[in-house]
Structures are given as structure tokens and as C-alpha cells.
Design a protein around this motif. Structure first.
Motif, PDB file in Angstrom:
ATOM      1  N   THR A  27       0.815  -1.210   0.000  1.00  0.00           N
ATOM      2  CA  THR A  27       0.000   0.000   0.000  1.00  0.00           C
ATOM      3  C   THR A  27       0.853   1.267   0.000  1.00  0.00           C
ATOM      4  N   GLN A  28       1.878   1.306   0.852  1.00  0.00           N
ATOM      5  CA  GLN A  28       2.711   2.494   0.929  1.00  0.00           C
ATOM      6  C   GLN A  28       3.579   2.657  -0.311  1.00  0.00           C
ATOM      7  N   THR A  29       4.054   1.535  -0.860  1.00  0.00           N
ATOM      8  CA  THR A  29       4.872   1.597  -2.069  1.00  0.00           C
ATOM      9  C   THR A  29       4.079   2.167  -3.230  1.00  0.00           C
ATOM     10  N   CYS A  30       2.844   1.704  -3.404  1.00  0.00           N
ATOM     11  CA  CYS A  30       1.992   2.202  -4.486  1.00  0.00           C
ATOM     12  C   CYS A  30       1.685   3.681  -4.285  1.00  0.00           C
ATOM     13  N   GLY A  31       1.409   4.052  -3.028  1.00  0.00           N
ATOM     14  CA  GLY A  31       1.137   5.452  -2.738  1.00  0.00           C
ATOM     15  C   GLY A  31       2.345   6.336  -3.013  1.00  0.00           C
ATOM     16  N   PHE A  32       3.541   5.843  -2.674  1.00  0.00           N
ATOM     17  CA  PHE A  32       4.755   6.612  -2.928  1.00  0.00           C
ATOM     18  C   PHE A  32       4.996   6.786  -4.421  1.00  0.00           C
ATOM     19  N   LEU A  33       4.813   5.722  -5.211  1.00  0.00           N
ATOM     20  CA  LEU A  33       5.024   5.810  -6.650  1.00  0.00           C
ATOM     21  C   LEU A  33       4.051   6.794  -7.293  1.00  0.00           C
ATOM     22  N   ILE A  83      10.022  17.805  -4.182  1.00  0.00           N
ATOM     23  CA  ILE A  83      11.182  16.968  -4.481  1.00  0.00           C
ATOM     24  C   ILE A  83      11.997  16.712  -3.209  1.00  0.00           C
ATOM     25  N   LEU A  84      12.192  17.748  -2.402  1.00  0.00           N
ATOM     26  CA  LEU A  84      12.942  17.586  -1.158  1.00  0.00           C
ATOM     27  C   LEU A  84      12.227  16.644  -0.193  1.00  0.00           C
ATOM     28  N   SER A  85      10.880  16.658  -0.208  1.00  0.00           N
ATOM     29  CA  SER A  85      10.122  15.830   0.727  1.00  0.00           C
ATOM     30  C   SER A  85      10.172  14.350   0.386  1.00  0.00           C
ATOM     31  N   ILE A  86      10.504  14.008  -0.869  1.00  0.00           N
ATOM     32  CA  ILE A  86      10.508  12.588  -1.245  1.00  0.00           C
ATOM     33  C   ILE A  86      11.916  11.986  -1.245  1.00  0.00           C
ATOM     34  N   ILE A  87      12.918  12.767  -0.874  1.00  0.00           N
ATOM     35  CA  ILE A  87      14.288  12.244  -0.891  1.00  0.00           C
ATOM     36  C   ILE A  87      14.433  11.073   0.070  1.00  0.00           C
ATOM     37  N   LYS A  88      13.983  11.251   1.329  1.00  0.00           N
ATOM     38  CA  LYS A  88      14.128  10.189   2.315  1.00  0.00           C
ATOM     39  C   LYS A  88      13.275   8.970   1.963  1.00  0.00           C
ATOM     40  N   PRO A  89      11.981   9.154   1.613  1.00  0.00           N
ATOM     41  CA  PRO A  89      11.217   7.978   1.173  1.00  0.00           C
ATOM     42  C   PRO A  89      11.826   7.291  -0.034  1.00  0.00           C
ATOM     43  N   LEU A  90      12.456   8.052  -0.935  1.00  0.00           N
ATOM     44  CA  LEU A  90      13.088   7.454  -2.108  1.00  0.00           C
ATOM     45  C   LEU A  90      14.263   6.565  -1.705  1.00  0.00           C
ATOM     46  N   ILE A  91      15.033   7.001  -0.697  1.00  0.00           N
ATOM     47  CA  ILE A  91      16.157   6.194  -0.209  1.00  0.00           C
ATOM     48  C   ILE A  91      15.637   4.862   0.333  1.00  0.00           C
ATOM     49  N   VAL A  92      14.546   4.929   1.129  1.00  0.00           N
ATOM     50  CA  VAL A  92      13.968   3.702   1.680  1.00  0.00           C
ATOM     51  C   VAL A  92      13.463   2.801   0.563  1.00  0.00           C
ATOM     52  N   PHE A  93      12.781   3.390  -0.430  1.00  0.00           N
ATOM     53  CA  PHE A  93      12.228   2.617  -1.538  1.00  0.00           C
ATOM     54  C   PHE A  93      13.334   1.923  -2.335  1.00  0.00           C
ATOM     55  N   LEU A  94      14.458   2.604  -2.532  1.00  0.00           N
ATOM     56  CA  LEU A  94      15.558   2.029  -3.309  1.00  0.00           C
ATOM     57  C   LEU A  94      16.353   0.989  -2.513  1.00  0.00           C
ATOM     58  N   ARG A  95      16.312   1.060  -1.179  1.00  0.00           N
ATOM     59  CA  ARG A  95      17.096   0.148  -0.359  1.00  0.00           C
ATOM     60  C   ARG A  95      16.304  -1.053   0.141  1.00  0.00           C
ATOM     61  N   SER A 227       5.313   7.351   6.790  1.00  0.00           N
ATOM     62  CA  SER A 227       5.488   5.973   7.248  1.00  0.00           C
ATOM     63  C   SER A 227       6.531   5.253   6.419  1.00  0.00           C
ATOM     64  N   LEU A 228       6.547   5.518   5.118  1.00  0.00           N
ATOM     65  CA  LEU A 228       7.536   4.880   4.246  1.00  0.00           C
ATOM     66  C   LEU A 228       8.936   5.345   4.611  1.00  0.00           C
ATOM     67  N   SER A 229       9.116   6.657   4.855  1.00  0.00           N
ATOM     68  CA  SER A 229      10.441   7.163   5.207  1.00  0.00           C
ATOM     69  C   SER A 229      10.889   6.626   6.558  1.00  0.00           C
ATOM     70  N   LYS A 230       9.922   6.241   7.423  1.00  0.00           N
ATOM     71  CA  LYS A 230      10.240   5.649   8.719  1.00  0.00           C
ATOM     72  C   LYS A 230      10.492   4.151   8.622  1.00  0.00           C
ATOM     73  N   GLY A 231      10.244   3.563   7.461  1.00  0.00           N
ATOM     74  CA  GLY A 231      10.416   2.121   7.332  1.00  0.00           C
ATOM     75  C   GLY A 231       9.315   1.343   8.009  1.00  0.00           C
ATOM     76  N   THR A 232       8.121   1.915   8.094  1.00  0.00           N
ATOM     77  CA  THR A 232       7.004   1.267   8.771  1.00  0.00           C
ATOM     78  C   THR A 232       6.202   0.403   7.804  1.00  0.00           C
ATOM     79  N   SER A 233       5.908  -0.831   8.218  1.00  0.00           N
ATOM     80  CA  SER A 233       5.012  -1.722   7.478  1.00  0.00           C
ATOM     81  C   SER A 233       3.759  -1.934   8.306  1.00  0.00           C
TER      82      SER A 233
END
Length: 245
Positions: A27-33, A83-95, A227-233
Motif C-alpha cells: 500500500t505504501q509503495t503504491c502510494g509513494f510511486l 522533491i525535497l520531501s521525497i528524498i528520504k522515502p526514495l532512499i527507503v524505496f531504493l534500499r 510511514s515509508l520514510s520511517k520504514g514502517t510496514s
């Protein structure tokens, strides 16, 4: 009642595998994309409009041509903030890949104890510094009210408990976590109406230095992007009204 920002989707449906029932938190991955696509589209349009307005102003400078430049620059600033707000979630998504949970039986029943197995795979590399896993098992009521054209969402926690925390060793490539969850004998069972729901939810948070955000003093009910930037599932399970004996 507590007013919160929460997701409103249906419970994640499991996949039957030899080990039991597999839940994947997409759910969070789809929302982030979707949010990433929206920000990129916004930036593409606003930057092009700003460039056109600036070119016209420089070609024939006049105060009448300055207004489009100022207006488009506001939209550009909004895009930069996005763009600045998605930097941290992007790091989590890529890792990190999406979190997964395996249950030996499903749906759960009132009074039943069940071992949950959580796992999350790194896409590349390994954990460079030791981290920590924390988890919460809770039941809450979600209600949506309509006021004319507006809607208001409120939640009320009925019951919650912190599960044992675990450390994550450096060099780990797949994070694993096991815990026992118990459904109260007196329920309540799950309810999944359009405007009124009772949810049993497992929330697993990863505190990984250099990858996820520190979650200290932050609410578990947050926007999916945070939640995504926090690594929460988050995994919402159905609880049957049948009592386990």
C-alpha cells in the motif's frame, strides 16, 4: 474520539504458500510511486511554464510580463519542496523491498494466539550499522463522517500493546522478526463497513541508521509518505467473531 490521518483501504489479502498465509504490504509503495509521478509531472509543467515566462520577459522586459514569471515561480517553489520531501522515502524505496508477514492460520479468531513472522529484504547491499525493530499490535475503530461535501475521519484506539523489540545486526541482508500476537477473548471482531470499521493491525517499524528515520515520539498513525520514510510496514488482519477454544 481522536482525529487522525489514516489509510482507508481494505485489508491486505494473503497469498497461500506452504508455510501459511503470506501478506505483502504494497500500500505504501503504491502510494509513494503515485506521489512521485505527481511531483515529477508538477515539476515538469511548472518548470517549463517558468522558463517560457522568463524567456518572454527577458526578450521584451516590461512589468506586464513580470506577473507570469512571479506566478510560475511560486509553482516551481512548490515543486522543489515536493522533491525535497521525497528524498528520504526514495532512499527507503531504493534500499528496502516491501515488508512481508506470514501467519500459520487465517483469519484469526477471538482468544487466539498466533506467531507472526515478519521479513523485509534489502534490494542492494547490507545494513552498515546496527539497527532496531519495534512492533505494535493494536485494535482501533475507524469512522468516517460526512458533512455536506466534506468528510471527517476519526479513530479511537480500543486496545494496543508493544511487542518485544529486536536488534538488527550490521551486515544483515534480510531482516527477520518473529513475535506472538494475541486476540482478546472478548474481541471485538473485525468490521469492514464503508464508513465504520474495526481494525486489528500489526505495525512493524525499522530504525536503520542511514536508511530510515528515527521514530522517537512520533505517532503510529501518520501519512503513508512519512510511514515509508520511517520504514514502517502495516498489516491489517481479519478477526473472526468465532471464539477460539
Amino acid at each position: 474520539m481522536e482525529k487522525k490521518l489514516v489509510t482507508t483501504g481494505s485489508p491486505i489479502e494473503p497469498i497461500r504458500i506452504p508455510e501459511g498465509f503470506l501478506f505483502i504490504d504494497l500500500t505504501q509503495t503504491c502510494g509513494f510511486l503515485f506521489f512521485l509521478f505527481f511531483i515529477l509531472l508538477w515539476c515538469g509543467i511548472s518548470f517549463s511554464q517558468f522558463a517560457i515566462a522568463l524567456f518572454q520577459f527577458l526578450a521584451e522586459p516590461s512589468f506586464s510580463d513580470l506577473s507570469p514569471v512571479l506566478i510560475s515561480s511560486i509553482f516551481v517553489a512548490i515543486g522543489v519542496i515536493g522533491i525535497l520531501s521525497i528524498i528520504k522515502p526514495l532512499i527507503v524505496f531504493l534500499r528496502l523491498k516491501a515488508g512481508e508477514v506470514i501467519l500459520p492460520t487465517y483469519p484469526l479468531r477471538m482468544g487466539e494466539s498466533c506467531r507472526v513472522r515478519y521479513r523485509r529484504q534489502l534490494r542492494t547491499g547490507s545494513i552498515s550499522k546496527p539497527g532496531k525493530i519495534t512492533a505494535k499490535w493494536l485494535c482501533y475503530e475507524w469512522v468516517q463522517y460526512g458533512h455536506g461535501t466534506d468528510t471527517e475521519t476519526v479513530t479511537h484506539t480500543l486496545w494496543e500493546t508493544d511487542l518485544p523489540s529486536r536488534s538488527v545486526s550490521s551486515g544483515t541482508t534480510r531482516i527477520e522478526y518473529d513475535a506472538i500476537v494475541k486476540v482478546l477473548d472478548e474481541g471485538p471482531p473485525s468490521l469492514d463497513k464503508t464508513d465504520n470499521q474495526v481494525r486489528w493491525e500489526l505495525q512493524v517499524n525499522l530504525d536503520l541508521p542511514g536508511i530510515t528515520k528515527n521514530t522517537k515520539n512520533m505517532s503510529w498513525f501518520q501519512l503513508d509518505l512519512l510511514s515509508l520514510s520511517k520504514g514502517t510496514s502495516k498489516f491489517r488482519f481479519k478477526v473472526s467473531p468465532e471464539v477460539f477454544r
